[in-house]
Scaffold this motif. Structure first.
Motif, PDB file in Angstrom:
ATOM      1  N   ASP A 206      44.094 -43.942 -47.670  1.00 11.49           N
ATOM      2  CA  ASP A 206      44.986 -44.953 -47.109  1.00 11.49           C
ATOM      3  C   ASP A 206      46.260 -44.253 -46.659  1.00 11.49           C
TER       4      ASP A 206
ATOM      5  N   LYS B 171      39.312 -42.952 -52.145  1.00 10.02           N
ATOM      6  CA  LYS B 171      39.813 -43.940 -51.179  1.00 10.02           C
ATOM      7  C   LYS B 171      40.957 -43.316 -50.393  1.00 10.02           C
TER       8      LYS B 171
ATOM      9  N   TRP C 152      37.093 -46.569 -47.873  1.00 11.48           N
ATOM     10  CA  TRP C 152      36.510 -46.436 -49.206  1.00 11.48           C
ATOM     11  C   TRP C 152      35.263 -45.560 -49.089  1.00 11.48           C
TER      12      TRP C 152
ATOM     13  N   VAL D 273      32.455 -45.643 -56.223  1.00 17.12           N
ATOM     14  CA  VAL D 273      33.520 -45.165 -55.345  1.00 17.12           C
ATOM     15  C   VAL D 273      33.829 -43.708 -55.687  1.00 17.12           C
TER      16      VAL D 273
ATOM     17  N   ARG E 181      32.056 -44.207 -50.649  1.00 16.09           N
ATOM     18  CA  ARG E 181      31.136 -44.603 -51.708  1.00 16.09           C
ATOM     19  C   ARG E 181      29.860 -43.758 -51.628  1.00 16.09           C
TER      20      ARG E 181
ATOM     21  N   GLU F   9      42.274 -48.598 -44.644  1.00 19.16           N
ATOM     22  CA  GLU F   9      41.629 -48.048 -45.830  1.00 19.16           C
ATOM     23  C   GLU F   9      40.238 -47.544 -45.459  1.00 19.16           C
TER      24      GLU F   9
ATOM     25  N   TYR G 232      36.854 -55.740 -50.864  1.00 15.32           N
ATOM     26  CA  TYR G 232      36.300 -54.405 -50.655  1.00 15.32           C
ATOM     27  C   TYR G 232      35.275 -54.349 -49.523  1.00 15.32           C
TER      28      TYR G 232
END
Length: 324
Positions: free
Chosen positions: A93, A91, A70, A88, A72, A68, A45
């Motif tokens: 992608d 996400k 992420w 999180v 947060r 990706e 991550y």
């Protein structure tokens, strides 16, 4: 002599009993000190963190898993060098390149290329771009999002990717807050949701999105998903849903006439003689029966009178013979 020998044996035994625990402790394996627990591996991550506003940071990655981002939640006071391995929010992608969080519109553009870019658009329309680390290009099976208003202040975004069709349901208020998501494994909302939203034929080549919300008309809305691009190879085999056929109704059978139960006073008569052979016998009428009964009565009365007369005559003849 014997007494001295016994005393020596007892002394040796007592000494052995005292020394055995000490010897066992001396030859026991040395105790190992407890080792500290290994730190958790966060390499999966970790990435390049960039602050995108509204207390959110985007951790940008582009490795063997593909591009990706992420998103947060770190708080408004975050600065580079602070920890970012926290809660999180979403996400992005190649399978889900678009989402919204805290009034920000987040989109992973050029996701199939070797140089994807994260574009963040604020509520006032201002947009910023954040390039991801360079990676390898791939076959782009993704199509979407295609927006569709479904009523009741809600919109739906339709996607198609190598994983199949996907619907992202968004509420109009609160900056387009996510309501739910539908895909091949979760193609329909539960009845408790209050609205109808489902993917028809989710594993087929031509899936369809259906919906019906409160406050609208009684008709069910339908819209087809975007077609799969040429050369796209989904991760599953197409299995179109077969139409449900109603079972054929068997022809009605004749209902047998109900059998009337016999009462206790009825008796069965077994025919005998000519009746059993099938001959038809004449049936006597009521007048014939009455005449026959009267004739039999008269015949019987006549017979009784004749017999009585013969008896009287015999008595008279006997008396006369006696007198003579």
């Amino acid at each position: 002599m014997r007494t001295a020998l016994r005393t020596s044996i007892v002394t040796v035994a007592l000494a052995g009993a005292v020394l055995v625990p000490t010897a066992g402790a001396a030859f026991a394996a040395p105790a190992t000190a407890p080792q500290p627990a290994a730190a958790s591996d966060n390499s999966r991550y970790e990435g390049e963190p960039v602050y995108v506003g509204e207390g959110l940071v985007a951790v940008l990655r582009n490795k063997e898993e593909g591009p990706e981002a992420w998103i947060r939640e770190v708080g408004p006071d975050w600065k580079p060098g602070d920890t970012y391995m926290v809660h999180v929010v979403t996400k992005l992608d190649r399978t889900l390149p678009h989402d919204k969080a805290k009034g920000l519109d987040l989109e992973l553009t050029k996701a199939a290329s070797a140089h994807p870019v994260l574009v963040v658009t604020a509520a006032d329309g201002g947009a910023k771009s954040y390039p991801l680390p360079a990676g390898e290009a791939s076959t782009d099976c993704r199509v979407g999002p295609v927006g569709q208003a479904i009523g009741a202040g809600m919109t739906a975004e339709l996607y198609v990717s190598e994983l199949g069709p996907k619907v992202v349901l968004l509420e109009a208020g609160d900056g387009g807050r996510g309501f739910d998501q539908l895909d091949r494994t979760h193609p329909s909302l539960p009845e408790s949701a209050g609205i109808i939203a489902r993917i028809v034929n989710p594993s087929g080549a031509k899936p369809v999105f259906e919906w019906k919300t409160q406050g609208g008309n009684d008709t069910v809305g339908r819209v087809a998903f975007p077609a799969f691009p040429k050369g796209c190879k989904p991760s599953y085999a197409f299995t179109d849903d077969k139409p449900v056929t109603k079972p054929s109704t068997p022809a009605p059978t004749a209902t047998p006439a109900p059998v009337r139960p016999q009462t206790a006073g009825q008796t069965s008569v077994v025919p005998k003689g000519p009746v059993a052979a099938g001959a038809e016998l004449p049936v006597a009428t009521g007048s014939d029966t009455a005449d026959t009964a009267d004739t039999a009565t008269l015949a019987a009365g006549g017979g009784l009178i004749a017999a009585f007369g013969a008896l009287v005559a015999g008595v008279v003849l006997r008396r006369r013979a006696a007198r003579g």
